[in-house]
Design a protein around this motif. Structure first.
Motif, PDB file in Angstrom:
ATOM      1  N   GLY A 147      38.607  36.882  29.148  1.00 23.42           N
ATOM      2  CA  GLY A 147      37.620  35.822  29.310  1.00 23.42           C
ATOM      3  C   GLY A 147      38.143  34.416  29.117  1.00 23.42           C
ATOM      4  O   GLY A 147      37.364  33.491  28.886  1.00 23.42           O
ATOM      5  N   LYS A 173      41.885  33.673  33.276  1.00 20.05           N
ATOM      6  CA  LYS A 173      43.045  34.134  34.075  1.00 20.05           C
ATOM      7  C   LYS A 173      42.673  34.325  35.548  1.00 20.05           C
ATOM      8  O   LYS A 173      43.342  33.809  36.439  1.00 20.05           O
ATOM      9  CB  LYS A 173      43.569  35.488  33.542  1.00 20.05           C
ATOM     10  N   THR A 174      41.621  35.097  35.769  1.00 15.09           N
ATOM     11  CA  THR A 174      41.260  35.426  37.153  1.00 15.09           C
ATOM     12  C   THR A 174      40.795  34.189  37.908  1.00 15.09           C
ATOM     13  O   THR A 174      41.168  33.974  39.068  1.00 15.09           O
ATOM     14  CB  THR A 174      40.175  36.525  37.147  1.00 15.09           C
ATOM     15  N   THR A 175      40.014  33.370  37.248  1.00 13.54           N
ATOM     16  CA  THR A 175      39.556  32.120  37.864  1.00 13.54           C
ATOM     17  C   THR A 175      40.753  31.255  38.256  1.00 13.54           C
ATOM     18  O   THR A 175      40.793  30.672  39.341  1.00 13.54           O
ATOM     19  CB  THR A 175      38.646  31.360  36.875  1.00 13.54           C
ATOM     20  N   PRO A 204      38.263  21.346  34.232  1.00 17.25           N
ATOM     21  CA  PRO A 204      37.044  21.142  33.436  1.00 17.25           C
ATOM     22  C   PRO A 204      36.144  22.372  33.447  1.00 17.25           C
ATOM     23  O   PRO A 204      36.254  23.210  34.340  1.00 17.25           O
ATOM     24  CB  PRO A 204      36.348  19.986  34.162  1.00 17.25           C
ATOM     25  N   ASN A 264      33.059  23.933  34.594  1.00 15.92           N
ATOM     26  CA  ASN A 264      32.296  23.567  35.796  1.00 15.92           C
ATOM     27  C   ASN A 264      31.558  24.801  36.308  1.00 15.92           C
ATOM     28  O   ASN A 264      32.169  25.805  36.650  1.00 15.92           O
ATOM     29  CB  ASN A 264      33.274  23.020  36.848  1.00 15.92           C
TER      30      ASN A 264
HETATM   31  P1  ADP Z   1      39.776  36.388  32.437  1.00 16.12           P
HETATM   32  O1  ADP Z   1      40.315  36.760  33.789  1.00 16.12           O
HETATM   33  O2  ADP Z   1      40.809  35.762  31.552  1.00 16.12           O
HETATM   34  O3  ADP Z   1      39.063  37.505  31.769  1.00 16.12           O
HETATM   35  P2  ADP Z   1      37.808  34.822  33.917  1.00 16.12           P
HETATM   36  O4  ADP Z   1      38.590  34.004  34.876  1.00 16.12           O
HETATM   37  O5  ADP Z   1      37.164  36.059  34.460  1.00 16.12           O
HETATM   38  O6  ADP Z   1      38.698  35.211  32.655  1.00 16.12           O
HETATM   39  O7  ADP Z   1      36.738  33.855  33.260  1.00 16.12           O
HETATM   40  C1  ADP Z   1      35.808  34.312  32.279  1.00 16.12           C
HETATM   41  C2  ADP Z   1      34.435  33.712  32.582  1.00 16.12           C
HETATM   42  O8  ADP Z   1      34.475  32.300  32.483  1.00 16.12           O
HETATM   43  C3  ADP Z   1      33.958  34.010  33.993  1.00 16.12           C
HETATM   44  O9  ADP Z   1      32.591  34.237  33.959  1.00 16.12           O
HETATM   45  C4  ADP Z   1      34.282  32.747  34.764  1.00 16.12           C
HETATM   46  O10 ADP Z   1      33.428  32.546  35.866  1.00 16.12           O
HETATM   47  C5  ADP Z   1      34.080  31.682  33.701  1.00 16.12           C
HETATM   48  N1  ADP Z   1      34.937  30.498  33.917  1.00 16.12           N
HETATM   49  C6  ADP Z   1      36.270  30.485  34.054  1.00 16.12           C
HETATM   50  N2  ADP Z   1      36.744  29.245  34.200  1.00 16.12           N
HETATM   51  C7  ADP Z   1      35.660  28.427  34.161  1.00 16.12           C
HETATM   52  C8  ADP Z   1      35.473  26.991  34.236  1.00 16.12           C
HETATM   53  N3  ADP Z   1      36.513  26.150  34.386  1.00 16.12           N
HETATM   54  N4  ADP Z   1      34.204  26.525  34.139  1.00 16.12           N
HETATM   55  C9  ADP Z   1      33.158  27.358  33.956  1.00 16.12           C
HETATM   56  N5  ADP Z   1      33.269  28.681  33.875  1.00 16.12           N
HETATM   57  C10 ADP Z   1      34.498  29.230  33.969  1.00 16.12           C
END
Ligand code: ADP
Ligand code: MG
Length: 256
Positions: free
Chosen positions: A13, A16-18, A214, A216
């Motif tokens: 969370g 990473k994926t984002t 940021p 967002n």
């Molecule tokens: P991981 O892959 O590390 O588990 P994710 O990329 O899935 O993390 O992100 C975790 C949560 O946070 C998701 O619901 C994603 O949509 C949200 N999120 C990630 N980056 C942002 C951002 N910059 N602003 C708002 N929400 C975000």
């Protein structure tokens, strides 16, 4: 020759994926040839790139078990502009199956070597653990991109990852280095986040990327449309930050 980067952090969370899908889309937008590799059995990066994980005939699992090549498995996401080596739940079995096999931590590296000429960037989305899957990612990569939130304990949380990277560097992959720490979900109105951000810069110097992502809501909404934010809403602040980050990465690999 493609430069290969793992997006890793053992915490879940943290973004990473984002980071993986938006950097991939940002790089594609600025004209780079990109392969996105999903190494997380959750398949979020696959779905978030417009590829339905439930419909995959072949996946990264088949590549790791050497029953298919990347050229056979990767699909081009028209909407996103990059190739996707997808994952689904089948991949969670690979962890166990790989244990008995030779060169188990270098399977992905060997497969990527065959397509190195096809891409400028390979981005690998790692699961939230330091498992055999993550090890395959780290053994393949030239560098690690570490997304992190500027929270209390952020620095302590990095210790395990930094130690793992050091061990992989020493024993398995002498190329491996931390390319940079990416501050994500950043809210400049929160004093603590500013303080931790300064601490990070003090500690890691130029290993902290200049770009800051940021917090967002458009980035969080995009996955439910099967798209990276950069494609879903290019005008959003978060999307613009990721395109800026893509340009920073292009500059960094020129200097590598
Ligand atoms: P991981 O892959 O590390 O588990 P994710 O990329 O899935 O993390 O992100 C975790 C949560 O946070 C998701 O619901 C994603 O949509 C949200 N999120 C990630 N980056 C942002 C951002 N910059 N602003 C708002 N929400 C975000
Ligand atoms: Mg993830």
């Amino acid at each position: 020759m493609a430069k290969i980067f793992c997006v890793a952090n053992q915490k879940g969370g943290v973004g990473k994926t984002t980071t993986t899908v938006n950097l991939a889309a940002g790089l594609a937008k600025v004209g780079q040839r990109v392969l996105m590799v999903d190494l997380d059995p959750q398949g979020n990066a696959t779905m978030g790139s417009g590829v339905d994980k439930r419909q995959l005939a072949l996946s990264v699992y088949d590549v790791l078990l050497e029953s298919a090549s990347i050229r056979e498995v990767a699909v081009f996401s028209e909407k996103c502009g990059y190739h996707v080596l997808g994952a689904n739940r089948e991949l969670s079995g690979a962890e166990v199956e790989l244990v008995a096999l030779d060169h188990r931590e270098k399977r992905l590296k060997a497969a990527l070597a065959e397509v190195a000429g096809d891409y400028d960037f390979v981005l690998i989305d790692c699961p939230p653990s330091l498992s055999m899957l993550t090890l395959n990612g780290l053994c393949s990569a030239n560098g690690v991109i570490v997304p992190m939130q500027c929270e209390y304990f952020a620095l302590e949380g990095l210790t395990d990852l930094v130690n793992t990277i050091k061990q992989v560097h020493a024993n398995l992959n002498p190329d491996l280095q931390i390319i940079g720490l990416l501050r994500v979900m950043f809210d400049p109105r929160i004093t603590l986040q500013q303080q931790v951000s300064e601490q990070l810069k003090g500690h890691f110097g130029n290993k902290v990327f200049n770009s800051v992502i940021p917090r967002n809501v458009r980035l969080a909404e995009a996955p439910s449309y099967g798209l990276p934010g950069v494609v879903f809403d290019p005008a959003a602040k978060g999307s613009q930050a990721f395109v800026e980050f893509a340009n920073e990465m292009v500059d960094r690999i020129r200097a590598m």
